[in-house]
Design an enzyme around this catalytic site. Structure first.
Site, mmCIF file in Angstrom:
data_model
loop_
_atom_site.group_PDB
_atom_site.id
_atom_site.type_symbol
_atom_site.label_atom_id
_atom_site.label_comp_id
_atom_site.label_asym_id
_atom_site.label_seq_id
_atom_site.Cartn_x
_atom_site.Cartn_y
_atom_site.Cartn_z
ATOM 1 N NE ARG A 36 -18.649 -41.810 -37.453
ATOM 2 C CZ ARG A 36 -19.570 -40.859 -37.455
ATOM 3 N NH1 ARG A 36 -20.826 -41.169 -37.696
ATOM 4 N NH2 ARG A 36 -19.242 -39.598 -37.234
ATOM 5 C CG HIS A 66 -21.973 -36.029 -46.405
ATOM 6 N ND1 HIS A 66 -20.853 -36.792 -46.217
ATOM 7 C CD2 HIS A 66 -21.606 -34.755 -46.108
ATOM 8 C CE1 HIS A 66 -19.858 -36.013 -45.816
ATOM 9 N NE2 HIS A 66 -20.284 -34.763 -45.742
ATOM 10 C CE1 TYR A 69 -19.111 -37.469 -42.357
ATOM 11 C CE2 TYR A 69 -19.842 -39.119 -40.787
ATOM 12 C CZ TYR A 69 -20.018 -37.904 -41.413
ATOM 13 O OH TYR A 69 -21.101 -37.131 -41.090
ATOM 14 C CG HIS A 106 -15.382 -35.028 -45.887
ATOM 15 N ND1 HIS A 106 -15.496 -35.428 -44.589
ATOM 16 C CD2 HIS A 106 -16.468 -34.243 -46.123
ATOM 17 C CE1 HIS A 106 -16.600 -34.917 -44.059
ATOM 18 N NE2 HIS A 106 -17.212 -34.213 -44.976
ATOM 19 C CD GLU A 142 -18.098 -30.965 -46.433
ATOM 20 O OE1 GLU A 142 -18.590 -32.066 -46.725
ATOM 21 O OE2 GLU A 142 -18.235 -30.427 -45.324
ATOM 22 C CG ASP A 175 -18.969 -27.188 -43.534
ATOM 23 O OD1 ASP A 175 -18.972 -26.271 -42.689
ATOM 24 O OD2 ASP A 175 -19.400 -28.325 -43.301
ATOM 25 C CG HIS A 178 -15.653 -27.843 -42.848
ATOM 26 N ND1 HIS A 178 -15.885 -28.932 -43.647
ATOM 27 C CD2 HIS A 178 -16.166 -28.171 -41.627
ATOM 28 C CE1 HIS A 178 -16.511 -29.882 -42.951
ATOM 29 N NE2 HIS A 178 -16.701 -29.431 -41.730
ATOM 30 C CG HIS A 212 -22.246 -29.027 -45.761
ATOM 31 N ND1 HIS A 212 -21.236 -29.952 -45.778
ATOM 32 C CD2 HIS A 212 -23.318 -29.619 -46.351
ATOM 33 C CE1 HIS A 212 -21.671 -31.061 -46.363
ATOM 34 N NE2 HIS A 212 -22.924 -30.877 -46.722
ATOM 35 C CG ASP A 225 -15.259 -30.738 -39.019
ATOM 36 O OD1 ASP A 225 -16.327 -30.173 -38.716
ATOM 37 O OD2 ASP A 225 -15.182 -31.627 -39.893
ATOM 38 C CG HIS A 227 -20.537 -28.680 -37.944
ATOM 39 N ND1 HIS A 227 -21.220 -29.403 -38.889
ATOM 40 C CD2 HIS A 227 -19.250 -28.638 -38.380
ATOM 41 C CE1 HIS A 227 -20.384 -29.794 -39.848
ATOM 42 N NE2 HIS A 227 -19.184 -29.342 -39.556
ATOM 43 C CD GLU A 257 -22.935 -31.226 -43.005
ATOM 44 O OE1 GLU A 257 -21.971 -30.477 -42.766
ATOM 45 O OE2 GLU A 257 -22.848 -32.233 -43.711
HETATM 46 ZN ZN LIG Z 1 -17.689 -30.511 -40.448
HETATM 47 ZN ZN LIG Z 2 -19.085 -33.205 -45.056
#
Ligand SMILES: [Zn+2]
Ligand SMILES: [Zn+2]
Length: 285
Positions: A36, A66, A69, A106, A142, A175, A178, A212, A225, A227, A257
């Site tokens: 972030r 990864h 974001y 992403h 992804e 994923d 997703h 994922h 989204d 999880h 994740e």
């Molecule tokens: Zn996600």
């Molecule tokens: Zn991701």
């Protein structure tokens, strides 16, 4: 099919290995730097050497990194685009230095420009990053859950981007949460077969390099989204049994994740659930 998890790399990438071992993971995913914040620090030689020795000792499978974001390669904001390119390039440099399989990122949002408008710029950025950082590590796009203007909730969009990029170091991370949120039925045999046929037609199964593995808080097609722990969501244990029996996933590493049973991230109970599903499927095949 190796079963791994996202783990913390706090204190250095080499510290992640013991954390992965602790929960029984056979491979792992880490952030190369805070996801972030824009700041990226190169991996120090001492960390890379310790990491290499530790990974050998532990016999860990492929590591993935990864991406941040914040990255948005489709952006028409030149500052955001430049920051995104720099961040991904730093991640690919880190992946190369660690001998990692690659960087998962992403495709993010086209921010109202429409998908077609971003294809060329997105592809040019990816090519530039890979040319600036030669090596073996892949850039993996992804699949997205499809909320708002997010790119990649349809296999067709990922296929279009990958063909436009035209580089052999580009691949895909699927994923499970997703694609489920995006509407793909991966929990029934017929639905999964149709889903993977579409993946093969639009992208090519050879480009499926990582998964994922996440159950879903919300129903299929929600575009949300969120999880959930394996077996506790709307994909469910049976859904994962179906998925893990499919040919397409046999040689692909899985990375959890999930929120964790104690809400502290991927944990041993979730790793054990996937391992028990894998064992059951193997006995049946
Ligand atoms: Zn996600
Ligand atoms: Zn991701």
């Amino acid at each position: 099919m190796l079963i791994g998890a996202h783990v913390s790399a706090a204190g250095g990438a080499n510290k992640a290995i013991a954390r992965a071992e602790e929960i029984g993971a056979e491979c792992f995913q880490i952030f190369a730097s805070s996801p972030r914040m824009w700041l990226s620090k190169p991996i120090e030689d001492t960390v890379a050497h310790k990491y290499e020795a530790e990974i050998q000792r532990a016999g860990m499978g492929p590591t993935v990194l990864h991406g941040k974001y914040l990255v948005a390669l489709g952006s028409d904001d030149t500052q955001l685009l430049a920051k995104s390119e720099n961040a991904l390039q730093a991640d690919i440099a880190a992946a190369n230095k660690l001998g990692a399989l690659g960087v998962i990122f992403h495709p993010a949002s086209h921010r109202g420009q429409g998908f077609d408008a971003i294809v060329n710029r997105f592809s040019e950025s990816v090519c530039k990053i890979l040319e600036n950082e030669p090596g073996n590590s892949l850039l993996m796009l992804e699949t997205s859950a499809g909320s708002g203007d997010h790119i990649g909730s349809k296999f067709e969009e990922l296929g279009t981007l990958i063909r436009s990029i035209g580089h052999d170091r580009v691949a895909v991370c699927l994923d499970t949460q997703h694609v489920w949120a995006a509407g793909y039925d991966i929990a029934s045999v017929d639905g999964l077969n149709a889903t993977m046929e579409e993946f093969d037609r639009e992208i090519g199964l050879g480009l499926l390099k990582s998964v994922h593995a996440n159950d879903s808080m919300r129903e299929r097609g929600s575009s949300v989204d969120r999880h959930q722990n394996i077996g506790d969501g709307s994909i469910g244990r049976e859904g994962f049994e179906t998925l893990m029996a499919h040919d397409a996933f046999q040689d692909v590493p899985f990375y959890l994740e999930v929120p964790g049973t104690g809400k502290s991230g991927p944990d041993k109970p979730n790793v054990d659930r996937l391992k028990s599903i894998r064992a059951k499927v193997a006995a049946r095949l």
